[in-house]
Design a protein around this motif. Structure first.
Motif, mmCIF file in Angstrom:
data_model
loop_
_atom_site.group_PDB
_atom_site.id
_atom_site.type_symbol
_atom_site.label_atom_id
_atom_site.label_comp_id
_atom_site.label_asym_id
_atom_site.label_seq_id
_atom_site.Cartn_x
_atom_site.Cartn_y
_atom_site.Cartn_z
ATOM 1 N N ASP A 357 0.851 -1.183 0.000
ATOM 2 C CA ASP A 357 0.000 0.000 0.000
ATOM 3 C C ASP A 357 0.893 1.241 0.000
ATOM 4 O O ASP A 357 1.670 1.445 0.934
ATOM 5 N N PRO A 358 0.827 2.081 -1.060
ATOM 6 C CA PRO A 358 1.727 3.238 -1.121
ATOM 7 C C PRO A 358 1.460 4.279 -0.047
ATOM 8 O O PRO A 358 2.325 5.109 0.253
ATOM 9 N N GLY A 359 0.276 4.239 0.550
ATOM 10 C CA GLY A 359 -0.038 5.202 1.595
ATOM 11 C C GLY A 359 0.434 4.787 2.972
ATOM 12 O O GLY A 359 1.005 5.584 3.721
ATOM 13 N N THR A 360 0.247 3.501 3.289
ATOM 14 C CA THR A 360 0.568 3.022 4.639
ATOM 15 C C THR A 360 1.858 2.228 4.728
ATOM 16 O O THR A 360 2.410 2.051 5.813
ATOM 17 N N GLU A 376 1.566 -0.976 -4.744
ATOM 18 C CA GLU A 376 2.789 -0.905 -5.546
ATOM 19 C C GLU A 376 3.419 -2.286 -5.638
ATOM 20 O O GLU A 376 3.548 -3.004 -4.650
ATOM 21 N N LYS A 430 -5.395 12.512 -9.187
ATOM 22 C CA LYS A 430 -6.152 12.596 -7.934
ATOM 23 C C LYS A 430 -7.263 13.636 -8.105
ATOM 24 O O LYS A 430 -7.021 14.834 -8.047
ATOM 25 N N GLN A 435 -8.677 8.278 -6.941
ATOM 26 C CA GLN A 435 -7.588 7.969 -7.864
ATOM 27 C C GLN A 435 -8.151 7.604 -9.227
ATOM 28 O O GLN A 435 -9.041 6.757 -9.342
#
Length: 529
Positions: A357-360, A376, A430, A435
């Protein structure tokens, strides 16, 4: 949670790429055609190729090139490319291949960064090659013009010297074979350090899934790009196939050469698929010899691929990779008609992947059924580069924990291991927190019968919001309007994915490998703002 290839590991010999490709040639195989020059029909046999490779290696050694030195090769797809490329490696040197479309400044930067001591080019590219070499401080005597030019040595000159082939001993796991340049996940081009083992490994990993055996392979995708270098040049030579070369893409020549030389496998990028699916000239040629059309370098839409398969009555497959992975990490095998064409298929043998997860930064679980959440794609295996030349910071950003390489691409994986690329991490639009993948909209636009090509980027609207804008190439004599394009997309997507602006172009800017040059579209947008 990581996932492996569903296929068993393959044996990867510990040897140089030269020995791996040519060490087992039989007397009978020496008579087989290795290359056919598409425009002229001139044939180079495997025996002649070996003689040329050894001659180039000897000539380089006689000029002081030693193992570890870098030699640049700046050429379109011609049979001599194979002789020089493998001659450089046979001498123990490292080949840095230069894009045939590069300007003098681009060439100079690569020569300087790679510290190349020698340059091979061709006469049509000599003006920019000469200017770039001069900027980089490379003397005229260190330039060879393959087809000859006054004041420069030619390939014939080197071969007629009959200099002895040097005896070279290398460590395949450590010795750099090639130094292609890639922008990676972001930034300016960087030298990708690939060893002999990297190249040998990727041939072993990908060859069987591509069908193996001897074929007549149309070679229009550039050998200087890692896709052409491994998937065409090296895999074909390992299988004793024949490479039919084209120095540049021209649709009518492409069709003529494919038909006249009865090519059985055609490797393309998606822009060529658009022409094969939609251009009326395709019906003027007998393409019945074609068994496989394989697409790479950019996403292929399933509807487009199926249109090509139906029109040519052949298999269509696609794969995925990066220069940093030598390049193939995923592909749809030729014997798997059940795999969705808009996926990139399975992980190749000897590789392990995971989605993050690119956010977390948390790993995404592989589902027991259905398809995973997007994340990713991270990959590791024997085909992964050693790093970027002289760029520890970029290397550390890309090669991370436990030997994984961050691809910068967003992917999903199904419960049975089929991987689909959603989009580039850096290219996601965005819109109001949602997304929007440009590739999804591009694939949809290409289904419109009046659209020949399309690209999508995010632009800032009057309210400061990033919105999707489509750049569209109309079919000949089409009167398609901006509103018609907007309405077409709006009928088929969620509200946040609607195209909000349209601009018509004569051609979508693309790299030699077929990738959309979004930076050029952004520059165009900035200039008109």
């Amino acid at each position: 949670m990581s996932f492996h290839s569903p296929f068993p590991d393959v044996e990867i010999p510990s040897t140089s790429i030269y020995e791996f490709l040519f060490g087992s040639l039989t007397d009978a195989e020496l008579e087989l055609p290795a290359f056919v020059d598409g425009p002229s029909g001139a044939v180079t046999t495997y025996g002649e190729l070996i003689a040329h490779i050894n001659g180039v290696a000897g000539a380089l050694a006689a000029r002081g090139i030693e193992p570890g030195d870098v030699v640049a090769l700046h050429s379109p797809n011609v049979p001599a490319f194979g002789s020089v490329f493998h001659g450089i490696l046979r001498a123990g040197a490292t080949a840095t291949t230069i894009n045939a479309l590069y300007t003098a400044d681009d060439i100079a930067k690569q020569l300087e960064d790679s510290k190349a001591k020698f340059l091979f080019t061709v006469s049509p590219l000599l003006p920019q090659a000469k200017a770039g070499a001069e900027q980089a401080g490379l003397a005229a005597e260190s330039i060879v013009v393959l087809d000859g030019s006054e004041g420069y040595a030619s390939l014939r000159d080197l071969l007629t010297e009959l200099a002895p082939t040097p005896r070279v001993t290398i460590d395949p796991e450590e010795h750099l074979a090639v130094l292609p340049y890639s922008s990676g996940t972001t930034g300016r081009p960087k030298g990708v350090m690939l060893t002999h083992r990297n190249l040998v490994a990727n041939v072993c990993q990908a060859s069987e899934a591509l069908g193996g055996g001897q074929h007549r392979i149309l070679s229009v995708l550039p050998f200087f790009h890692i896709y052409g270098m491994t998937v065409l040049l090296n895999i074909a030579l390992r299988n004793r196939s024949t490479l039919v070369t084209m120095p540049r893409f021209d649709l009518m020549e492409f069709l003529r050469i494919t038909s006249e030389h009865k090519c059985t496998q055609v490797f393309i990028a998606p822009p060529i698929a658009v022409a094969l699916a939609k251009h009326p000239a395709v019906d003027q040629f007998d393409l019945s010899s074609v068994e496989l059309v394989f697409s790479g370098a950019a996403p292929l839409d399933a509807n487009l691929g199926q249109a090509v398969a139906q029109r040519l009555n052949c298999q269509v497959r696609q794969g995925y990779g990066m220069s940093e992975m030598s390049p193939v990490s995923h592909l749809i095998p030729v014997n798997r008609d059940d795999v969705a064409l808009d996926s990139v298929g399975f992980t190749v043998p000897n590789m392990e992947c995971k989605l993050v997860d690119p956010g977390t930064g948390e790993e995404i679980q592989v589902p027991e059924s259905g398809v995973s959440e997007p994340g990713e794609l991270w990959c590791k295996g024997p085909n992964i580069m050693r790093g970027y030349l002289g760029n520890a910071e970029a290397t550390a950003e890309t090669l991370v924990e436990d030997g994984y390489l961050r691809t910068g691409d967003i992917a999903t994986v199904s419960s049975d291991g089929v991987v689909s690329i959603v989009d580039r991490l850096k290219e996601l639009i965005k819109y109001k927190g949602y997304q929007v993948p440009p590739a999804e909209l591009e694939a949809l636009l290409l289904t419109h019968p009046q659209i020949a090509d399309a690209a999508v980027i995010g632009v800032i609207d009057d309210e400061g919001e990033e919105v999707p804008k489509a750049f569209v190439v109309r079919q000949a004599e089409s009167g398609l309007t901006e509103q018609e394009v907007i309405d077409f997309v709006a009928e088929k997507v969620s509200p946040h994915k609607k195209v909000r602006a349209v601009e018509f172009l004569d051609a979508v800017p693309k790299s030699a490998a077929g990738k959309i040059l979004r930076k050029d579209l952004r520059a165009r947008e900035s200039a008109s703002a």
